[in-house]
Design an enzyme around this catalytic site. Structure first.
Site, short mmCIF file in Angstrom:
data_model
loop_
_atom_site.label_atom_id
_atom_site.label_comp_id
_atom_site.label_asym_id
_atom_site.label_seq_id
_atom_site.Cartn_x
_atom_site.Cartn_y
_atom_site.Cartn_z
N TYR A 144 0.87 -1.18 0.00
CA TYR A 144 0.00 0.00 0.00
C TYR A 144 0.90 1.22 0.00
O TYR A 144 1.83 1.31 0.80
CB TYR A 144 -0.88 -0.02 1.24
CG TYR A 144 -1.82 1.17 1.40
CD1 TYR A 144 -1.56 2.16 2.34
CD2 TYR A 144 -2.96 1.30 0.62
CE1 TYR A 144 -2.41 3.24 2.50
CE2 TYR A 144 -3.82 2.38 0.77
CZ TYR A 144 -3.54 3.35 1.72
OH TYR A 144 -4.39 4.43 1.87
N ASP A 200 9.43 2.63 -0.61
CA ASP A 200 8.41 3.32 0.17
C ASP A 200 8.70 3.03 1.65
O ASP A 200 8.35 1.97 2.16
CB ASP A 200 7.01 2.83 -0.22
CG ASP A 200 5.94 3.46 0.65
OD1 ASP A 200 4.74 3.24 0.38
OD2 ASP A 200 6.28 4.15 1.63
N LYS A 204 4.83 9.35 8.59
CA LYS A 204 4.74 8.82 9.95
C LYS A 204 5.81 9.38 10.90
O LYS A 204 5.69 10.50 11.38
CB LYS A 204 4.72 7.29 9.91
CG LYS A 204 3.53 6.74 9.09
CD LYS A 204 3.50 5.24 9.03
CE LYS A 204 2.54 4.74 7.98
NZ LYS A 204 1.13 4.72 8.43
P1 KE4 Z 1 -0.68 8.29 4.45
O1 KE4 Z 1 -1.19 8.99 3.20
O2 KE4 Z 1 -1.78 7.47 5.13
O3 KE4 Z 1 0.05 9.22 5.41
O4 KE4 Z 1 0.47 7.25 3.98
C1 KE4 Z 1 0.15 6.29 3.00
C2 KE4 Z 1 1.11 5.13 3.14
C3 KE4 Z 1 2.14 4.99 2.22
N1 KE4 Z 1 3.03 3.99 2.31
C4 KE4 Z 1 2.95 3.08 3.31
C5 KE4 Z 1 3.96 1.98 3.38
C6 KE4 Z 1 1.92 3.17 4.29
O5 KE4 Z 1 1.85 2.24 5.27
C7 KE4 Z 1 0.99 4.22 4.20
C8 KE4 Z 1 -0.16 4.37 5.18
N2 KE4 Z 1 -0.29 3.34 6.17
C9 KE4 Z 1 -1.60 3.07 6.62
C10 KE4 Z 1 -1.52 1.88 7.59
N3 KE4 Z 1 -1.49 0.66 6.90
C11 KE4 Z 1 -2.26 4.26 7.23
C12 KE4 Z 1 -3.46 3.98 8.09
C13 KE4 Z 1 -4.71 4.45 7.44
O6 KE4 Z 1 -4.85 4.34 6.20
O7 KE4 Z 1 -5.58 4.91 8.22
#
Ligand code: KE4
Length: 424
Positions: free
Chosen positions: A144, A239, A267
């Site tokens: 993701y 990523d 994060k």
């Molecule tokens: P954000 O746009 O949510 O800040 O980041 C996207 C993203 C990109 N790359 C990786 C490896 C990630 O894990 C994420 C976001 N992680 C999720 C948890 N699996 C965020 C939690 C959510 O979507 O509420």
């Protein structure tokens, strides 16, 4: 546990917010039941709207590596806020956090701040396309990279949690340029590259996957991807939104000894404030506006509150590398304890862990890709989730998410977690 206030709040929330949440995976839709509404958190603990206390293994999905409301971070935000929350103009602080990240992580000449991991990843893909003049990219099933259209093809996290095979609104045109194959299968990458010679701008990967549960790269896998990218003039994008500054000061690049062409962050670099970033060598990054023509922008990119929070947390991680040894020891302790207490249970299980990222899959087989993760027994995971929640242990509410350990957690907390699992 009495969660009556959460129940009332959830009812109310659904009248004004889609599904009652501002991010789908929080809704407990796959595990069932009512999401607990959090009132506050400190260190390793969450406190919900009914006053229940939980040991936290989500840690805001990664940022809280030193625990919630970490004193130096809170103080820094309070002081900085007195001077306004955002200027929309350059500041010295942005230079300082950029220079600090360059010191901590390999392969970075230039870094651009944004406000989320999604923005970081989508900008990195646009830059790779602009730099190479190619349109397609490879992502891996179960990984993701945020919710930009181009990534919502066989994605992990909430897309996997809700088993959304095709996301409405993502056009065939967009999806056509997203190539996918399974994680840890280097032959599959070779086939895609052969079938799309000189069409592929980038390969984007979670160097340790956290969005199908925690899945590790096989020995030599990342190095093999590096070789393919060098041979085919494809940009390798790590990523590191989850792994960055968590697995080591230099993240997965340092841990696995592989330098990517572009790296995305999120994060931890914001310490819980909205921050993302993409970074890499000058010859690539200088194609980003205003130097180059690959346009990318953001009103709140680099805002002082987010920057001071991230800078304060990263400074502590940089000054105290022993934190990573402590996190490794705590992760190993938890893994050992869970293996001991879950072994006699009627459910086969396997545990994947790298440092402070860990997942329990209820499967008799090793899990090294998305097929393995989806073959695990989700129903048993959901029962386990609620058992642990009732015991005051808050795990991610999905079988397709890694758990995160913060260094605020104590061995007593870990023992309590293991003891709770022993009663499953
Ligand atoms: P954000 O746009 O949510 O800040 O980041 C996207 C993203 C990109 N790359 C990786 C490896 C990630 O894990 C994420 C976001 N992680 C999720 C948890 N699996 C965020 C939690 C959510 O979507 O509420």
């Amino acid at each position: 546990m009495n969660i009556s206030s959460s129940k009332t709040l959830f009812e109310r929330a659904q009248q004004s917010i889609p599904g009652g949440v501002n991010s789908p995976v929080r809704a407990f839709k796959s595990v069932g039941g009512t999401p607990v509404f959090i009132d506050s958190a400190k260190g390793a603990y969450l406190h919900d709207a009914d006053g229940n206390k939980y040991i936290d293994f989500i840690n805001s999905w990664g940022p809280m590596i030193l625990g919630h409301a970490h004193e130096p971070v809170i103080r820094a935000i309070e002081e900085k806020a007195a001077g306004s929350t955002s200027f929309g103009a350059p500041t010295q602080l942005e230079i300082e956090i950029a220079e600090l990240i360059k010191k901590m992580a390999p392969g970075i000449d230039l870094i651009r701040m944004v406000s989320s991991g999604t923005e970081a990843c989508m900008s990195a893909i646009r830059l790779a396309r602009g730099y190479t003049g190619r349109n397609k990219f490879i992502k891996f099933e179960g990984c993701y990279h945020g919710h930009a259209d181009c990534f919502l093809v066989k994605a992990g996290s909430g897309v996997a949690t809700f088993n959304i095979q095709k996301v409405p609104g993502v056009t065939a045109g967009v999806a056509a340029d997203t190539l996918t194959c399974s994680y840890n299968d280097i032959a599959a990458v070779e086939s895609l590259v052969a079938a799309h010679k000189n069409e592929i701008a980038a390969i984007i990967i979670e160097p340790v996957a956290g969005n199908m549960g925690c899945v590790l790269p096989n020995e030599g896998y990342l190095q093999a991807l590096r070789k393919i990218c060098d041979r085919e003039k494809i940009l390798l994008i790590f990523d590191e939104v989850m792994t960055g500054f968590r697995l080591a000061k230099g993240g997965a690049q340092e841990k696995f000894g592989v330098t990517a062409d572009l790296i995305t962050y999120g994060k931890i670099i914001g310490a819980g404030m909205p921050v993302g970033a993409f970074a890499g060598r000058k010859e690539i990054m200088q194609h980003i506006a205003p130097v180059g023509a690959v346009y990318q922008a953001g009103t709140l990119s680099g805002n002082p509150l987010a920057m001071i929070a991230g800078y304060t947390l990263l400074s502590e991680l940089n000054a105290h590398p022993e934190i990573y040894e402590e996190l490794e020891k705590k992760g190993a302790y938890l893994e050992k304890g869970l293996r001991e207490v879950l072994s006699p249970k009627p459910y086969p299980f396997t545990i994947n862990r790298v440092g402070s990222m860990i997942s329990v899959f209820f499967s008799a087989n090793e899990v090294c890709d998305f097929a393995g993760a989806t073959a695990a027994n989700i129903e048993v995971f959901n029962k386990f989730f609620h058992h642990m929640l009732d015991c005051g242990v808050y795990l991610p509410p999905s079988a397709f998410e890694t758990w995160f350990i913060s260094n605020a957690i104590t061995y007593q907390d870990l023992d309590r977690t293991i003891e709770a699992a022993s009663r499953f």
